[in-house]
Design a protein around this motif. Structure first.
Motif, PDB file in Angstrom:
ATOM      1  N   GLU A  30      -1.075  -4.396  10.283  1.00 12.86           N
ATOM      2  CA  GLU A  30      -0.633  -4.753   8.927  1.00 12.86           C
ATOM      3  C   GLU A  30      -0.705  -3.524   8.007  1.00 12.86           C
ATOM      4  N   VAL A  31      -1.829  -2.795   8.098  1.00 12.80           N
ATOM      5  CA  VAL A  31      -2.000  -1.627   7.228  1.00 12.80           C
ATOM      6  C   VAL A  31      -1.061  -0.501   7.674  1.00 12.80           C
ATOM      7  N   VAL A  32      -0.946  -0.323   8.974  1.00 15.43           N
ATOM      8  CA  VAL A  32      -0.042   0.719   9.511  1.00 15.43           C
ATOM      9  C   VAL A  32       1.375   0.489   8.997  1.00 15.43           C
ATOM     10  N   ASP A  33       1.853  -0.755   9.101  1.00 11.63           N
ATOM     11  CA  ASP A  33       3.220  -1.072   8.672  1.00 11.63           C
ATOM     12  C   ASP A  33       3.392  -0.782   7.172  1.00 11.63           C
ATOM     13  N   SER A  34       2.390  -1.132   6.379  1.00 15.76           N
ATOM     14  CA  SER A  34       2.491  -0.892   4.929  1.00 15.76           C
ATOM     15  C   SER A  34       2.502   0.595   4.613  1.00 15.76           C
ATOM     16  N   ILE A  35       1.630   1.352   5.279  1.00 18.26           N
ATOM     17  CA  ILE A  35       1.592   2.797   4.987  1.00 18.26           C
ATOM     18  C   ILE A  35       2.936   3.428   5.348  1.00 18.26           C
ATOM     19  N   LYS A  36       3.517   2.993   6.457  1.00 18.67           N
ATOM     20  CA  LYS A  36       4.824   3.535   6.857  1.00 18.67           C
ATOM     21  C   LYS A  36       5.856   3.265   5.759  1.00 18.67           C
ATOM     22  N   GLU A  37       5.784   2.075   5.187  1.00 17.94           N
ATOM     23  CA  GLU A  37       6.723   1.693   4.120  1.00 17.94           C
ATOM     24  C   GLU A  37       6.461   2.517   2.848  1.00 17.94           C
ATOM     25  N   ILE A  38       5.191   2.612   2.465  1.00 20.42           N
ATOM     26  CA  ILE A  38       4.815   3.332   1.236  1.00 20.42           C
ATOM     27  C   ILE A  38       5.201   4.816   1.355  1.00 20.42           C
ATOM     28  N   ASN A  39       5.065   5.339   2.560  1.00 21.46           N
ATOM     29  CA  ASN A  39       5.432   6.730   2.858  1.00 21.46           C
ATOM     30  C   ASN A  39       6.891   7.037   2.529  1.00 21.46           C
ATOM     31  N   GLN A  40       7.736   6.033   2.763  1.00 24.58           N
ATOM     32  CA  GLN A  40       9.186   6.217   2.589  1.00 24.58           C
ATOM     33  C   GLN A  40       9.623   6.133   1.128  1.00 24.58           C
ATOM     34  N   MET A  41       8.753   5.598   0.260  1.00 24.23           N
ATOM     35  CA  MET A  41       9.159   5.380  -1.144  1.00 24.23           C
ATOM     36  C   MET A  41       9.386   6.704  -1.850  1.00 24.23           C
ATOM     37  N   ASN A  42      10.415   6.746  -2.678  1.00 20.05           N
ATOM     38  CA  ASN A  42      10.658   7.960  -3.473  1.00 20.05           C
ATOM     39  C   ASN A  42       9.826   7.964  -4.751  1.00 20.05           C
ATOM     40  N   GLU A  43       9.336   6.781  -5.149  1.00 16.46           N
ATOM     41  CA  GLU A  43       8.638   6.664  -6.445  1.00 16.46           C
ATOM     42  C   GLU A  43       7.262   7.330  -6.422  1.00 16.46           C
ATOM     43  N   ASN A  44       6.619   7.399  -5.248  1.00 26.23           N
ATOM     44  CA  ASN A  44       5.268   7.980  -5.223  1.00 26.23           C
ATOM     45  C   ASN A  44       5.301   9.419  -4.695  1.00 26.23           C
ATOM     46  N   HIS A  45       4.238  10.163  -4.999  1.00 25.05           N
ATOM     47  CA  HIS A  45       4.152  11.566  -4.559  1.00 25.05           C
ATOM     48  C   HIS A  45       2.873  11.827  -3.765  1.00 25.05           C
TER      49      HIS A  45
END
Ligand SMILES: NC(=O)c1ccc[n+]([C@@H]2O[C@H](COP(=O)([O-])OP(=O)(O)OC[C@H]3O[C@@H](n4cnc5c(N)ncnc54)[C@H](OP(=O)(O)O)[C@@H]3O)[C@@H](O)[C@H]2O)c1
Length: 287
Positions: free
Chosen positions: A83-98
């Protein structure tokens, strides 16, 4: 001098980080305004560790002060690795965060290294993924780990000579001791890395010019560990009832060494500052 009390009285310099912290925050705020950027830090927070709650709160407040958005992604204590792995992969792809960090410690059921290593090295603002730690050995990571950087910055701020200095670091974790070893070597210091299995610790600390204490045991180190010329850096943050204290017994050691960091008011603040600095630098790198 090992094993006996160091009763030499001297006037210790208190190595406060207040000035460095305030200056650093103001500079970051000006930079954010001048470049018209909107840096964002995402924190993966798993479980309900009370101390972590306090640290995350400090990051949110300091970020807010200077225009860095801090977003917290919360997971239950019993969250599954996938669950956490999948979320981190998603968050990684976001352009909004640095910047992205996994707030440590994570529950023991999870593999923290797998989680940290998923973070894009440019967004790994804690600087502790295998890529950044590997690059650190070559002195060119995307981001330097925040606490070790704070130690080196504070020593430089007070003009403590690192070249040729004998430094004893008591900690071998990936957030403190191991990266600090390399950063000090890069400054031409000679480093002895100690841990719970080290023999004759007191003998080593007494022969060192600088001692970095980070064992997580309140007031463990008294003056018998140091000589009158030692610079003592206390990284430990411990809570006794409602009081915060370091690993060093400050009252016992004060005025028996050359310099000592206070807790609070020492390395902790610089850890937060460096996290925000790394986030701004990630934002500029990724924009
Ligand atoms: N100021 C800050 O911003 C900041 C940032 C990070 C951490 N901290 C604080 O720093 C401390 C350490 O954090 P951490 O996450 O690195 O903890 P950790 O992973 O538990 O590491 C503690 C280290 O201390 C060693 N140790 C424990 N007892 C010892 C003893 N009696 N003699 C010699 N070495 C001993 C351990 O040795 P082994 O490896 O053999 O177990 C280990 O290397 C904690 O108080 C934490 O709150 C502060």
């Amino acid at each position: 001098m090992t094993g006996k009390q160091n009763n030499d009285k001297t006037k210790s310099l208190v190595l406060s980080s207040k000035e460095l912290y305030n200056k650093g925050l103001n500079e970051l705020k000006s930079l954010i305004n001048e470049k018209e950027i909107e840096p964002r830090l995402d924190i993966i927070f798993i479980g309900n560790n009370k101390e972590s709650e306090v640290y995350v709160n400090h990051k949110v407040i300091a970020g807010k002060k200077i225009g860095i958005d801090v977003i917290i992604h919360r997971f239950d204590e019993d969250a599954k690795q996938k669950e956490v792995v999948d979320s981190i992969k998603e968050i990684n792809q976001m352009n909004e965060n640095h910047g992205i960090i996994v707030q440590l410690p994570v529950p023991k059921t999870l593999n923290q290294f797998e989680l940290i290593n998923l973070i894009d090295p440019k967004k790994d603002v804690d600087g502790i993924s295998s890529t950044n730690l590997g690059l650190l050995v070559q002195d060119k990571p995307y981001h330097y780990p925040c606490t070790p950087k704070g130690v080196v910055d504070l020593l430089k701020h007070y003009n403590v000579a690192l070249e040729g200095a004998n430094v004893c670091v008591i900690n071998r974790s990936i957030i403190v001791g191991k990266p600090l070893l390399h950063m000090l070597l890069n400054e031409n210091a000679s480093v002895t890395l100690c841990h719970s299995k080290t023999k004759n610790l007191k003998e080593i600390t007494n022969k060192s010019d600088i001692v970095v204490c980070a064992i997580g045991k309140p007031k463990f180190f008294n003056r018998s560990y140091f000589n009158k010329d030692t610079i003592v850096i206390d990284v430990g943050i411990n809570r006794i009832d409602n009081e915060i204290c370091g690993d060093v017994d400050f009252d016992d050691v004060m005025n028996h060494v050359k310099g000592i960091t206070p807790v609070p008011g020492g390395i902790g603040k610089l850890t937060v500052l460096n996290l925000l600095k790394n986030t701004v630098s990630a934002c500029m790198m990724l924009n």
